[in-house]
Scaffold this active site. Structure first.
Site, PDB file in Angstrom:
ATOM      1  N   GLY A  60       8.328  -8.850   6.212  1.00 59.01           N
ATOM      2  CA  GLY A  60       7.723  -7.679   6.833  1.00 59.01           C
ATOM      3  C   GLY A  60       7.440  -6.599   5.814  1.00 59.01           C
ATOM      4  CB  THR A  63       4.155   3.488   5.987  1.00 54.83           C
ATOM      5  OG1 THR A  63       3.181   3.060   6.951  1.00 54.83           O
ATOM      6  CG2 THR A  63       3.556   4.589   5.128  1.00 54.83           C
ATOM      7  CG  ASP A 176       7.765   4.252  14.296  1.00 59.03           C
ATOM      8  OD1 ASP A 176       6.722   4.296  14.966  1.00 59.03           O
ATOM      9  OD2 ASP A 176       7.842   3.644  13.207  1.00 59.03           O
TER      10      ASP A 176
END
Length: 461
Positions: A60, A63, A176
């Site tokens: 994975g 940012t 998030d």
């Protein structure tokens, strides 16, 4: 001559396409080589990590970090089924130290139970920091968003609400929440809320720690002011406001004070008095498409309701079988999409409650999420008429569909009211009622995680 040029162009295209096909294996090989180089670079930066763990591959990338799959070196002789697997999260070197410490503190104090990921080990060497956490095999949300039935959706949302209730009990906003940060193992029904890199405490009056270290040079003396760009746009009202007394700033800069409306209100321009005021600054961290109205309006007093809105977007994605549910690329488009779904009046009411003023060129009643889900599941449903096409009498002027198939919401009905004997798109009406409670535009009226667990959709077995 034109025919010859066309033949030459066609031949060149065939040559380019054949070259691409030949290079496809090389491209895959190059990608593998890049991942191997990243693994070797990580082990070189953190010698202690190389001593204890075997890093297999990259699983994975975000940012602010990259995630690798690893296992213990002392278990290298065991079969893969008996090894303990770990997710090794490598933070980017420019991550602010305060942000790293804050994320680690959240993982240690909150994680490890109630479907919240914990941390087993943290290693640091100079500017390289890794968090080593348990690895949960999972599939992408897009692979099962259209396959979930009522029971699976109920268990999924119940686990998400349990995790958010646990996180919010510590006074922490995750900020998030999205499917890629709520790992789900469908085979074993395991869940894990991950990635606290943007988490924020609600009780703290100070600004949240920055995501990156500032690499900008300090502003020199005599340099332009931060508002220089606004002045350079020449949107002032000087020509219209000559010989007029100064006007008080607009009320949305200080909701507590009742002030007269500014002369530039509703006009495509900014007067001198408004240009002199500092713009509103608020935490806007999060993923586009999951940000609630209070974040888009830059409301400063944000609470854990931010996470509840994001959970509502996840629920709406499953109910409609569409992901991403909101596709806006900027904040203005995001507000427009929310207004299309919930109605312009709801957004005007929300803006006023948050001390803002919202100007729209068009208005609409909003869409009924129940009818929208049923229509999206029907492959035979007709497409709406184009915007500039003339409308027959039997076509709705808002959704531009035949009135028998209209998907506009009925202002006289309560969207969050549950009708036990009704179902839409294969899901009970209570699931849509919960979605409306989560997608309440006013954060003060939005349902909490503890209240959501008592909702009829999640409380029923």
């Amino acid at each position: 001559m034109s025919r010859i040029r066309g033949i030459v162009a066609k031949v060149k295209k065939e040559i380019v396409d054949s070259g691409k096909k030949k290079n496809e294996p090389d491209t895959t090989r190059e990608k593998d080589d890049v991942e191997k180089e990243e693994v070797m670079e990580l082990l070189h930066k953190l010698p202690k990590l190389a001593e204890k763990f075997e890093v297999h591959r990259k699983i994975g990338e975000g940012t602010f970090s990259s995630v690798f799959l690893g296992s213990l070196r002392q278990e290298s002789g065991l079969p893969d089924s008996k090894k303990r697997w770990y997710a090794i999260k490598h933070l980017v070197p420019t991550t602010h130290p305060t942000r790293v410490a804050h994320e680690l503190r959240c993982l240690r104090e909150i994680g490890g139970k109630n479907h919240v990921i914990g941390v087993d080990l943290c290693l640091r060497n100079f500017d390289s920091v890794v968090f080593i956490m348990p690895y949960i095999p999972h599939r992408k949300f897009t692979e099962y968003v259209g396959e979930m039935d009522t029971d699976e959706l109920r268990q999924y949302m119940r686990a998400l609400m349990t995790a958010l209730r646990h996180v919010h009990s510590f006074g922490v906003i995750h900020r998030d929440v999205k499917p890629s940060n709520f790992l789900y193992n469908r085979d074993k029904r395991l869940y894990a809320l991950v990635d606290f890199g943007l988490a924020q405490h609600t009780s703290s009056d100070a600004q949240p720690p920055p995501a990156h270290q500032s690499l900008k040079r300090p502003r020199e003396h005599g340099s332009p002011l931060p508002c220089a760009k606004r002045v350079a746009l020449d949107l002032t009202m000087r020509t219209r406001k000559q010989n007029q007394p100064p006007v008080l700033p607009p009320a949305h800069y200080n909701p507590a004070a009742a002030r007269a409306p500014c002369a530039c209100s509703g006009v495509a321009g900014v007067c001198d008095e408004c240009a002199a005021w500092a713009p509103r600054r608020a935490n806007r961290a999060g993923t586009q498409g999951f940000r609630p109205p209070e974040v888009l309006f830059k409301y400063t007093d944000q609470t854990t309701a931010v996470d509840m809105w994001a959970a509502g977007v996840v629920l709406a994605s499953v109910l409609t079988g569409r992901y991403p549910f909101f596709r806006a690329s900027d904040d203005l488009d995001a507000l427009r999409e929310i207004a299309v779904l919930l109605g312009s009046q709801a957004m005007h009411r929300t803006a006023a409650a948050l001390g803002c003023r919202l100007l729209t060129s068009i208005s609409g009643p909003g869409l009924c999420l129940r009818k929208l889900a049923a229509r999206l599941c029907d492959a035979r449903a007709p497409a709406p008429l184009p915007r500039r096409a003339p409308l027959p009498d039997d076509v709705c002027c808002d959704c531009r569909l035949p009135r028998a198939m209209c998907i506009c919401r009925d202002p006289s009905t309560m969207d969050n009211e549950t009708f036990p004997n009704r179902s839409y798109a294969g899901f009970p009406d209570s699931a849509f009622a919960l979605a409306y409670r989560l997608l309440e535009p006013e954060p003060q009226a939005r349902i909490t995680a503890a209240e959501a667990l008592k909702h009829p959709f999640l409380a029923s077995r």
